[in-house]
Enzyme design. Structure first.
Site, short mmCIF file in Angstrom:
data_model
loop_
_atom_site.label_atom_id
_atom_site.label_comp_id
_atom_site.label_asym_id
_atom_site.label_seq_id
_atom_site.Cartn_x
_atom_site.Cartn_y
_atom_site.Cartn_z
N ASP A 36 -5.74 -8.32 -0.40
CA ASP A 36 -6.80 -8.14 -1.40
C ASP A 36 -6.68 -6.80 -2.13
O ASP A 36 -7.41 -6.53 -3.07
CB ASP A 36 -8.19 -8.30 -0.78
N ASP A 37 -5.73 -5.94 -1.71
CA ASP A 37 -5.56 -4.62 -2.31
C ASP A 37 -4.73 -4.65 -3.58
O ASP A 37 -4.69 -3.67 -4.32
CB ASP A 37 -4.91 -3.66 -1.31
N SER B 191 -10.45 -5.54 -3.30
CA SER B 191 -11.02 -5.33 -1.97
C SER B 191 -12.51 -5.66 -1.96
O SER B 191 -13.23 -5.38 -2.93
CB SER B 191 -10.83 -3.87 -1.54
N SER C 199 -5.19 -5.66 9.34
CA SER C 199 -5.80 -4.51 8.68
C SER C 199 -5.40 -3.24 9.42
O SER C 199 -5.29 -3.24 10.65
CB SER C 199 -7.33 -4.63 8.67
#
Length: 318
Positions: free
Chosen positions: A36-37, A69, A174
């Site tokens: 998502d970055d 994000s 993560s």
């Protein structure tokens, strides 16, 4: 069917959990990497390179064109870029989806993480994997941890869930120490703490993916139980000088209640430690929890047991 109509179709029809678990067949493992970055952050490009370097892994990347994000399971039809891609990796006016000119395996989607992983599974994978869908999806590793019940808002965790709902096993990763920096720093600043942290997380990610996939590339076998995602969180690397300093532990998302009935392991009497508590214990602890792809909540003890068995070679007791 035009590209926009294709994505409109995706948005109109509900997704479902497949009745039978996804299985690998003989041959190399086809892996889709997403996040998502954004497609140009150092962490995701470093991880892509590490996975692609493993013999027997075919890897492609499909990520948002810019940092998305915290967007959870938000979805939209990809559109032409009105601003440049992150770190100016493509100009304003670029098409809704695109790729790196020197490596077409690196792809962006100008929408959200859920859209990027859907595009990767349904459009890119058949192109790169001889008409086949991916065998596995690696979501992240994310810049920053995704811990506890609040992961419902994580684009990384939701992208992994989307993959599972499309029938492809997935793990969300993560890492605490990562940062929103361009992939170009991997070459220009090879000895920085951020680069070294990225390389550490890469090695750990490859270990887990290799554990899940390599034993099954020679024959059909269940990779993970259907409908679930493993949530992996790496701690800070500052006090962990070697990859071998890290220890993997089996945890749950939400704190236990009086009604909690988890898998029995490490003498826990059927109650797992939650991620937020476990990661604060001094040491280099990596948490591994299992959540339902639809509800984004902890799974039942029997499902935990199945995943625990697959991860057993990595796991320690805290």
């Amino acid at each position: 069917m035009s590209f926009l109509k294709y994505f409109a179709t995706l948005l109109l029809f509900p997704l479902f959990i497949p009745a039978s678990p996804a299985k690998l067949v003989a041959g190399p493992a086809n892996i889709l990497v997403t996040n998502d970055d954004g497609w140009a952050v150092a962490q995701i490009r470093s991880e892509f390179d590490a996975l692609a370097a493993v013999d027997g892994f075919n890897v492609i990347l499909s990520c948002p064109a810019s940092n998305k994000s915290g967007t959870g399971n938000t979805t939209a039809t990809p559109t032409v870029l009105t601003d440049p891609c992150e770190f100016d990796t493509c100009p304003a006016g670029s098409p809704a989806v695109g790729f790196n000119a020197t490596d077409p395996r690196l792809n962006y989607v100008n929408a959200f993480p859920v859209d990027a992983v859907s595009f990767g599974i349904q459009t890119l994978a058949p192109k790169f994997f001889n008409g086949q869908r991916p065998d596995f999806v690696v979501s992240g590793s994310n810049v920053g941890n995704n811990l506890g019940p609040g992961i419902t808002g994580s684009g990384t965790c939701r992208a992994a869930a989307q993959a599972v709902m499309l029938g492809v096993p997935a793990v969300a990763f993560s890492g605490f120490t990562a940062s929103q920096i361009s992939y170009t720093t991997l070459e220009t600043d090879r000895t920085s703490n951020l680069t070294l942290a990225a390389l550490t997380y890469d090695t750990l990610t490859v270990r887990l993916v290799d554990l899940l996939l390599k034993p099954f590339t020679a024959h059909g076998a269940e990779i993970l139980p259907p409908g679930v995602v493993i949530n992996i969180n790496y701690p800070p690397t500052a006090n962990c000088s070697s990859v071998d300093d890290f220890q993997w532990i089996f945890t749950r998302l939400a704190p236990a209640t009086n009604a909690t009935k988890d898998v029995e392991t490490c003498g826990n009497r059927g109650v797992l430690t939650d991620e937020l508590t476990a990661i604060q214990v001094p040491g280099c602890w990596i948490t591994a929890s299992v959540y339902n792809a639809v509800t984004v909540k902890d799974v039942d003890a029997e499902t935990q047991r199945k995943v625990l068995h697959k991860l057993a070679p990595l796991l320690s007791c805290q």
